[in-house]
Write a protein that holds these residues in place. Sequence first.
Motif, PDB file in Angstrom:
ATOM      1  N   ALA A  84      22.571  89.500  59.468  1.00 12.46           N
ATOM      2  CA  ALA A  84      23.152  90.492  58.551  1.00 12.46           C
ATOM      3  C   ALA A  84      24.502  89.997  58.037  1.00 12.46           C
ATOM      4  CB  ALA A  84      23.318  91.834  59.256  1.00 12.46           C
ATOM      5  N   SER A  85      25.271  89.358  58.919  1.00 13.94           N
ATOM      6  CA  SER A  85      26.576  88.835  58.493  1.00 13.94           C
ATOM      7  C   SER A  85      26.396  87.680  57.504  1.00 13.94           C
ATOM      8  CB  SER A  85      27.387  88.389  59.704  1.00 13.94           C
ATOM      9  OG  SER A  85      26.793  87.265  60.332  1.00 13.94           O
ATOM     10  N   VAL A  86      25.363  86.874  57.687  1.00 12.76           N
ATOM     11  CA  VAL A  86      25.093  85.781  56.754  1.00 12.76           C
ATOM     12  C   VAL A  86      24.742  86.341  55.383  1.00 12.76           C
ATOM     13  CG1 VAL A  86      23.538  83.875  56.207  1.00 12.76           C
ATOM     14  CG2 VAL A  86      24.385  84.159  58.544  1.00 12.76           C
ATOM     15  N   ILE A  87      23.887  87.375  55.358  1.00 13.70           N
ATOM     16  CA  ILE A  87      23.493  87.996  54.090  1.00 13.70           C
ATOM     17  C   ILE A  87      24.702  88.632  53.417  1.00 13.70           C
ATOM     18  CG2 ILE A  87      22.093  89.839  53.077  1.00 13.70           C
ATOM     19  CD1 ILE A  87      20.028  89.296  55.293  1.00 13.70           C
ATOM     20  N   TRP A  88      25.536  89.312  54.242  1.00 12.99           N
ATOM     21  CA  TRP A  88      26.735  89.948  53.688  1.00 12.99           C
ATOM     22  C   TRP A  88      27.656  88.909  53.069  1.00 12.99           C
ATOM     23  CZ3 TRP A  88      31.878  89.194  54.807  1.00 12.99           C
ATOM     24  CH2 TRP A  88      32.780  90.136  54.266  1.00 12.99           C
ATOM     25  N   TRP A  89      27.801  87.773  53.707  1.00 11.48           N
ATOM     26  CA  TRP A  89      28.667  86.705  53.216  1.00 11.48           C
ATOM     27  C   TRP A  89      28.170  86.196  51.865  1.00 11.48           C
ATOM     28  CZ3 TRP A  89      27.582  81.389  52.531  1.00 11.48           C
ATOM     29  CH2 TRP A  89      28.697  80.591  52.283  1.00 11.48           C
ATOM     30  N   VAL A  90      26.867  86.024  51.721  1.00  9.05           N
ATOM     31  CA  VAL A  90      26.300  85.534  50.458  1.00  9.05           C
ATOM     32  C   VAL A  90      26.512  86.568  49.357  1.00  9.05           C
ATOM     33  CG1 VAL A  90      24.172  84.888  49.266  1.00  9.05           C
ATOM     34  CG2 VAL A  90      24.591  84.080  51.608  1.00  9.05           C
ATOM     35  N   VAL A  91      26.254  87.854  49.667  1.00  4.68           N
ATOM     36  CA  VAL A  91      26.433  88.915  48.668  1.00  4.68           C
ATOM     37  C   VAL A  91      27.901  89.006  48.240  1.00  4.68           C
ATOM     38  CG1 VAL A  91      26.307  91.409  48.285  1.00  4.68           C
ATOM     39  CG2 VAL A  91      24.442  90.232  49.475  1.00  4.68           C
ATOM     40  N   TYR A  92      28.796  88.921  49.214  1.00  2.14           N
ATOM     41  CA  TYR A  92      30.230  88.972  48.915  1.00  2.14           C
ATOM     42  C   TYR A  92      30.620  87.821  47.994  1.00  2.14           C
ATOM     43  CZ  TYR A  92      35.280  89.124  49.676  1.00  2.14           C
ATOM     44  OH  TYR A  92      36.631  89.196  49.499  1.00  2.14           O
ATOM     45  N   GLY A  93      30.081  86.633  48.269  1.00  2.00           N
ATOM     46  CA  GLY A  93      30.395  85.469  47.464  1.00  2.00           C
ATOM     47  C   GLY A  93      29.887  85.569  46.048  1.00  2.00           C
TER      48      GLY A  93
ATOM     49  N   MET B  14      34.974  83.582  44.894  1.00  2.00           N
ATOM     50  CA  MET B  14      34.871  82.912  46.187  1.00  2.00           C
ATOM     51  C   MET B  14      34.505  81.445  46.044  1.00  2.00           C
ATOM     52  SD  MET B  14      32.505  84.007  49.417  1.00  2.00           S
ATOM     53  CE  MET B  14      32.363  83.010  50.884  1.00  2.00           C
ATOM     54  N   TRP B  15      33.425  81.167  45.308  1.00  2.00           N
ATOM     55  CA  TRP B  15      32.913  79.807  45.234  1.00  2.00           C
ATOM     56  C   TRP B  15      33.840  78.938  44.392  1.00  2.00           C
ATOM     57  CZ3 TRP B  15      29.171  79.618  48.627  1.00  2.00           C
ATOM     58  CH2 TRP B  15      28.411  80.762  48.864  1.00  2.00           C
ATOM     59  N   PRO B  16      34.141  77.744  44.822  1.00  5.25           N
ATOM     60  CA  PRO B  16      35.008  76.857  44.028  1.00  5.25           C
ATOM     61  C   PRO B  16      34.324  76.385  42.759  1.00  5.25           C
ATOM     62  CG  PRO B  16      34.125  75.685  45.943  1.00  5.25           C
ATOM     63  CD  PRO B  16      33.734  77.126  46.113  1.00  5.25           C
ATOM     64  N   VAL B  17      35.052  76.519  41.640  1.00  4.31           N
ATOM     65  CA  VAL B  17      34.566  76.036  40.353  1.00  4.31           C
ATOM     66  C   VAL B  17      35.713  75.265  39.705  1.00  4.31           C
ATOM     67  CG1 VAL B  17      33.657  76.641  38.075  1.00  4.31           C
ATOM     68  CG2 VAL B  17      33.028  78.020  40.091  1.00  4.31           C
ATOM     69  N   GLY B  18      35.690  73.969  39.816  1.00  4.49           N
ATOM     70  CA  GLY B  18      36.801  73.165  39.312  1.00  4.49           C
ATOM     71  C   GLY B  18      38.052  73.427  40.148  1.00  4.49           C
ATOM     72  N   HIS B  19      39.131  73.784  39.480  1.00  6.28           N
ATOM     73  CA  HIS B  19      40.398  74.046  40.172  1.00  6.28           C
ATOM     74  C   HIS B  19      40.547  75.521  40.533  1.00  6.28           C
ATOM     75  CE1 HIS B  19      41.875  69.993  39.565  1.00  6.28           C
ATOM     76  NE2 HIS B  19      41.577  70.073  38.280  1.00  6.28           N
TER      77      HIS B  19
END
Length: 283
Positions: A38-47, A52-57
Amino acid sequence: MADNNSFPGENNTGHVWDDNLRELTNPPPRWWMLAFWASVIWWVVYGVLYPMWPVGHESNKGLIGWTQMDEYIKGVDEVEAIRAEFETQIKGMSAAEILVAPGLSQYAVASAKVLYGDNCAPCHGGGGQGGPGYPVLADDDWLYGGTIENIQQTITMGRKGIMTAHGKILSDTEIDSLSKAIEAGDPMSDPNFTQKGCIACHGMDGKGMAVLGSANLTDGIYRFAPAEGESLLDSIKHTIKYGVNDATEPKSREAVMPKFGERLSADDIKKLAVYVHKFGGGQ
């Protein structure tokens, strides 16, 4: 060691210590595994929803477009909306009127707490207790008067008292005699007090004049506390001999309060005046 497993058929690694202490290989409890996934799924949804995810700088903007700055601005707008009613009233009132208006006075004190901490506390202390070389704001001894109007003027225009270095007109013996009389709270008992012109600023009774910002020499309250290892008498002698803010004397005391009217708004100064007055020493 596994060949000598004394607990055959048990889910253990075969490592046994002290005859019966062993390491088991049982799977984690089901509730623990459910919580983990559940924590893994929550982390993906939050991201996906939040940056959250790095995009360039930078990071991705997130599906909901949330930013911490937007959250901050929203919070500030909410606070300003609540304060608007009080701030509008303050604009059309004097500091004296604000002081006697219960709800508005309480707001002024709460609002000025940060103003005082940023602009006044470094010199006068968090509770107006003063500091080395800086006046106490929580007593009833005011060089320039302690009415709400006096306090407002002091904050707005600043203060710079001047006392001539009397070492140029008094001998060491005269300074010693005058200092002892002041320390005893009875400056008039020394002839030098009247003969050398001290009465011009400190008055015939030695209690000072608010219009000049001259000190009361009879109450035992001193603008300049003795330095470490220095007696009160020595401190009084220093002030008399070298004066205060005397540009011609390198050892003169320095006592300058800046003009806060140049850095704070008129409304902020009103609130600060009320705040300082409510320390308990205002007249």
